[in-house]
Design a protein around this motif. Structure first.
Motif, PDB file in Angstrom:
ATOM      1  N   LYS A   1       0.874  -1.185   0.000  1.00  0.00           N
ATOM      2  CA  LYS A   1       0.000   0.000   0.000  1.00  0.00           C
ATOM      3  C   LYS A   1       0.901   1.221   0.000  1.00  0.00           C
ATOM      4  CE  LYS A   1      -2.090   1.875   3.523  1.00  0.00           C
ATOM      5  NZ  LYS A   1      -2.899   2.671   4.422  1.00  0.00           N
TER       6      LYS A   1
ATOM      7  N   GLU B   1      -2.660   1.901  -9.417  1.00  0.00           N
ATOM      8  CA  GLU B   1      -3.732   0.981  -9.803  1.00  0.00           C
ATOM      9  C   GLU B   1      -3.207  -0.065 -10.784  1.00  0.00           C
ATOM     10  OE1 GLU B   1      -6.755   2.142 -12.432  1.00  0.00           O
ATOM     11  OE2 GLU B   1      -8.288   0.914 -11.459  1.00  0.00           O
TER      12      GLU B   1
ATOM     13  N   ASP C   1      -2.966  -0.279  -3.432  1.00  0.00           N
ATOM     14  CA  ASP C   1      -3.886   0.696  -2.843  1.00  0.00           C
ATOM     15  C   ASP C   1      -3.094   1.931  -2.414  1.00  0.00           C
ATOM     16  OD1 ASP C   1      -5.955  -1.089  -3.149  1.00  0.00           O
ATOM     17  OD2 ASP C   1      -5.717  -1.938  -1.137  1.00  0.00           O
TER      18      ASP C   1
ATOM     19  N   SER D   1      -3.112   5.420   0.251  1.00  0.00           N
ATOM     20  CA  SER D   1      -3.720   6.275   1.276  1.00  0.00           C
ATOM     21  C   SER D   1      -3.082   7.653   1.212  1.00  0.00           C
ATOM     22  CB  SER D   1      -3.506   5.693   2.681  1.00  0.00           C
ATOM     23  OG  SER D   1      -4.448   4.689   2.925  1.00  0.00           O
TER      24      SER D   1
ATOM     25  N   TYR E   1     -12.117   4.797   3.136  1.00  0.00           N
ATOM     26  CA  TYR E   1     -11.782   4.293   1.798  1.00  0.00           C
ATOM     27  C   TYR E   1     -12.849   4.589   0.749  1.00  0.00           C
ATOM     28  CZ  TYR E   1      -7.882   1.853   3.879  1.00  0.00           C
ATOM     29  OH  TYR E   1      -6.712   1.568   4.524  1.00  0.00           O
TER      30      TYR E   1
ATOM     31  N   GLU F   1     -13.588   3.957  -3.758  1.00  0.00           N
ATOM     32  CA  GLU F   1     -13.159   3.161  -4.922  1.00  0.00           C
ATOM     33  C   GLU F   1     -13.778   3.718  -6.207  1.00  0.00           C
ATOM     34  OE1 GLU F   1     -14.133  -0.620  -3.208  1.00  0.00           O
ATOM     35  OE2 GLU F   1     -16.235  -0.426  -3.671  1.00  0.00           O
TER      36      GLU F   1
ATOM     37  N   GLN G   1      -8.968  -1.182  -6.735  1.00  0.00           N
ATOM     38  CA  GLN G   1      -8.080  -0.342  -5.930  1.00  0.00           C
ATOM     39  C   GLN G   1      -8.864   0.413  -4.839  1.00  0.00           C
ATOM     40  OE1 GLN G   1      -6.614   3.295  -7.697  1.00  0.00           O
ATOM     41  NE2 GLN G   1      -4.554   2.923  -6.911  1.00  0.00           N
ATOM     42  N   LYS G   2      -8.289   0.432  -3.620  1.00  0.00           N
ATOM     43  CA  LYS G   2      -8.893   1.221  -2.548  1.00  0.00           C
ATOM     44  C   LYS G   2      -8.087   2.514  -2.384  1.00  0.00           C
ATOM     45  CE  LYS G   2      -8.984  -2.439   0.290  1.00  0.00           C
ATOM     46  NZ  LYS G   2      -8.974  -3.560  -0.640  1.00  0.00           N
TER      47      LYS G   2
END
Ligand code: SAM
Ligand code: SF4
Length: 329
Positions: A157, A179, A184, A186, A233, A235, A241-242
């Protein structure tokens, strides 16, 4: 089992294994950062001993961090120990937050020792910008490291700290690049932790604005995916993908906080955004495990309800007077 005064079950420990780092991200450290004298830093054996005590008290999830955890000599011993606990089903998970510069060297070893997912910090894909934000880093080393982790079968991530007028124009590119690699992302709001030699306010970009902008541009919808962590989260249609938004200041996430943090000197902080701690190093070095346990239990009674972060121009009331590399992210 560790339960705090607000009935939150504490089962997640972040362990900062060193305050040292091979980079100097401008939002994290000053350029001529002074690091701790060696004798103050816990030895690998001492860190393992404390982990074993936390484990007996019911802590089941561990994240190794720093500073940069992969520059700590002996880090593999800690990871091997955690993997032994996992094999015996005494813990659920051990993982790592890293800047990625050493992943080429360590990915296989991490995977072999039970680390199935990691967080890699990456604020830009642009080599010049990367050099600027880290003061001297080489983004290609990190990109190669990420690829090595993926090739070893580790889920990655990416954590991106959003900095005003620096990378806020690059977020879609980072999300799209990730992606394609099944990663993912953040996005993290800058927090007022440590004095960084420039006005923190200048780096601060309100995450709610970033979120609103990306929801529109990428047609994001809220995801049902939840953790006890701070990310909310989202999408995209037809994508696994988150995309997480972590906004400590504009969106307080303390109600479900299940974590505590230990520094590489054995100070246990109950909250990233508060100054209270208990110091486990002294009873540990006097070989008084009972006293270590009593101090951890006491720490539960002083875990605060929430942080009081605030970033305002020329007002430092909500600032934390220690660096992020000490408490670990
Ligand atoms: N060196 C490792 C790394 O960079 O991933 C682990 C330690 S670093 C302190 C952990 C995380 O904290 C990183 O994702 C970093 O971007 C984030 N961080 C550092 N200073 C921060 C700040 N002032 N506000 C928000 N995030 C910060
Ligand atoms: Fe080092 Fe991580 Fe801090 Fe950057 S954020 S200076 S990589 S500890």
């Amino acid at each position: 089992m560790l339960i705090d005064n607000f009935k939150r079950k504490i089962e997640y420990l972040r362990v900062s294994v060193t305050d040292r780092c091979d980079l100097r991200c401008t939002y994290c450290m000053v350029e001529d950062m002074k690091f701790l004298p060696r004798q103050e830093v816990l030895s690998i054996e001492e860190i393992i001993k404390l982990i074993s005590i936390f484990n007996k008290l019911g802590v089941k999830k561990y994240r190794l961090t720093g500073g940069e955890p992969l520059v700590r000599k002996g880090i593999v011993d800690i990871i091997e120990y955690l993997n032994e606990l996992k094999k015996k089903e005494l813990i659920q998970e051990h993982t790592l937050t890293t800047n990625g510069t050493n992943l080429n060297k360590y990915s296989e070893i991490l995977k072999k020792n039970g680390i199935n997912r990691i967080n890699v910090s990456l604020d830009t894909l642009n080599p010049e910008r990367f050099k600027e934000i880290t003061r001297w880093g080489d983004v290609n080393k990190v990109l190669e490291g990420i690829q090595a982790a993926l090739d070893s079968g580790i889920k990655v991530k990416i954590n991106t700290v959003v900095t005003k007028d620096f990378n806020d124009d690059e977020l879609i590119e980072i999300i799209n690049w990730s992606e394609k690699k099944n990663i993912d992302v953040s996005l993290i709001e800058v927090m007022p932790i440590g004095s960084i030699g420039e006005e923190r306010f200048n780096q601060y970009k309100l995450m709610s604005l970033v979120e609103k902008d990306l929801i529109e541009k990428l047609s994001l919808t809220k995801s049902h995916f939840r953790t006890n962590g701070p990310s909310r989260y989202f999408e995209r249609n037809n994508s696994k993908q988150k995309i997480g938004f972590i906004s400590a200041l504009s969106h307080n996430f303390c109600d479900t906080c299940n974590r505590i943090r230990m520094t590489c000197t054995g100070k246990l902080f109950m909250c990233l955004g508060q100054n209270d701690f208990v110091d486990l190093k002294y009873p540990l070095r006097e070989k008084k495990s009972e006293d270590v346990i009593k101090m951890i239990e006491y720490a539960m009674t002083i875990k605060p309800k929430s942080h009081d972060f605030e970033i305002k121009k020329d007002d430092y009331k909500g600032y934390i007077n220690r660096y992020m590399n000490q408490t670990g992210g």
